[in-house]
Scaffold this motif. Sequence first.
Motif, PDB file in Angstrom:
ATOM      1  N   VAL A 123       0.835  -1.213   0.000  1.00 54.10           N
ATOM      2  CA  VAL A 123       0.000   0.000   0.000  1.00 54.10           C
ATOM      3  C   VAL A 123       0.869   1.262   0.000  1.00 54.10           C
ATOM      4  N   ILE A 124       1.905   1.278   0.835  1.00 57.93           N
ATOM      5  CA  ILE A 124       2.793   2.448   0.906  1.00 57.93           C
ATOM      6  C   ILE A 124       3.527   2.647  -0.414  1.00 57.93           C
ATOM      7  N   ALA A 125       3.990   1.533  -1.012  1.00 54.91           N
ATOM      8  CA  ALA A 125       4.692   1.631  -2.297  1.00 54.91           C
ATOM      9  C   ALA A 125       3.756   2.167  -3.384  1.00 54.91           C
ATOM     10  N   ALA A 126       2.516   1.656  -3.409  1.00 53.94           N
ATOM     11  CA  ALA A 126       1.550   2.119  -4.415  1.00 53.94           C
ATOM     12  C   ALA A 126       1.223   3.598  -4.214  1.00 53.94           C
ATOM     13  N   TYR A 127       1.040   3.987  -2.961  1.00 54.25           N
ATOM     14  CA  TYR A 127       0.739   5.397  -2.664  1.00 54.25           C
ATOM     15  C   TYR A 127       1.905   6.297  -3.065  1.00 54.25           C
ATOM     16  N   SER A 128       3.133   5.829  -2.824  1.00 51.29           N
ATOM     17  CA  SER A 128       4.317   6.618  -3.166  1.00 51.29           C
ATOM     18  C   SER A 128       4.430   6.810  -4.673  1.00 51.29           C
ATOM     19  N   ILE A 129       4.105   5.749  -5.425  1.00 57.61           N
ATOM     20  CA  ILE A 129       4.185   5.843  -6.888  1.00 57.61           C
ATOM     21  C   ILE A 129       3.119   6.796  -7.429  1.00 57.61           C
ATOM     22  N   GLY A 133       5.049  10.969  -3.177  1.00 60.11           N
ATOM     23  CA  GLY A 133       5.592  11.152  -1.831  1.00 60.11           C
ATOM     24  C   GLY A 133       5.546   9.855  -1.058  1.00 60.11           C
ATOM     25  N   SER A 134       6.291   9.794   0.028  1.00 58.82           N
ATOM     26  CA  SER A 134       6.359   8.569   0.821  1.00 58.82           C
ATOM     27  C   SER A 134       5.831   8.821   2.232  1.00 58.82           C
ATOM     28  N   PRO A 135       4.769   8.093   2.658  1.00 54.96           N
ATOM     29  CA  PRO A 135       4.283   8.255   4.034  1.00 54.96           C
ATOM     30  C   PRO A 135       5.346   7.923   5.077  1.00 54.96           C
TER      31      PRO A 135
END
Length: 322
Positions: A123-129, A133-135
Amino acid sequence: MVNQEQTGPELTQILQTLAISCLVIILPGIYWSMFGWTHMLLPLLSFYILSRFGEHTGKRFLVTAGILSGVVLLLLNHFDLIIFSAILMLGGGVLFSAAKKKNSPALSGLKACATLGLSWIVVIAAYSIISGGSPYADLLASIDSTINETIQYYRQSDEVSAESLVMVEQLLLQVQAVVPLVMPSILGGVIITLTWFTMVVGNNLLLRHHDKAPWLPYAMWQLPERLIWMGIIFGACVIIPIHLPRAVGINGLFLLSIVYCFQGLAVVVFYLNKWKVPVLLKAFFYVMLVLQSFGTVILLFLGVTDIWFDYRRIKRNKAITP
């Protein structure tokens, strides 16, 4: 006991279960600062419902509650909470599946922790892409900013002496340097603790109220002996003067310490039950063990040495009983 999977739950049970499930999911979206903690109950909720009503009926409960709650959260503009809730409920489902396969508590917990951890990484990787930005980086930056603001506050305060200011600054600067190194194990520790809570409470609820439980009581849980080799490997990595192996070793030892503390707590629970200690005294003893740093050291010592000394005589009884 009547088989719920065959007869089906009553209408009252259906409505109560759906109402509780929806409330646990929706309340954080309405007022996060007050009800955010209820999301930590979602793995327990899904594990208990699946175990209580069976896989087929339990899935129908969870899917229905998820759809109803998802609609409400979308209206409240909280799509992120839908994903958050789905991952936590998936963790409870993995525990149910592991219990159904008669996996040990250690293996069941490992599967649930791995599922939660990998899901969050995806989820974090998908959001970053998608967002750029990176949570995770934002979290570290937020902690770093908070520490800097705290240092500035103490520097501008007239109530803090020069000696105290130097000590506080040194402490905060050390924390600032260590936090990025150990943050993976801090987040992993949250996942381990949440999984442990779900397993212990869920197992106890099923045993007390429905005379069935997937695992033995918590006081009889025991980690595999071979796990200690992981501690030895991580300890060796810490000695290596290279950043990456050392970081892996430090974070690995931190996570193993949490796991062995839980085994030490199982030893304590075993003897408190054996000696029939009153409930209030038990509660006081548990609180003191958790809050006192020395109590954590005792739990860790008991958890590690139980491998060799077998305080509860579990291995001895297994050898005697065919």
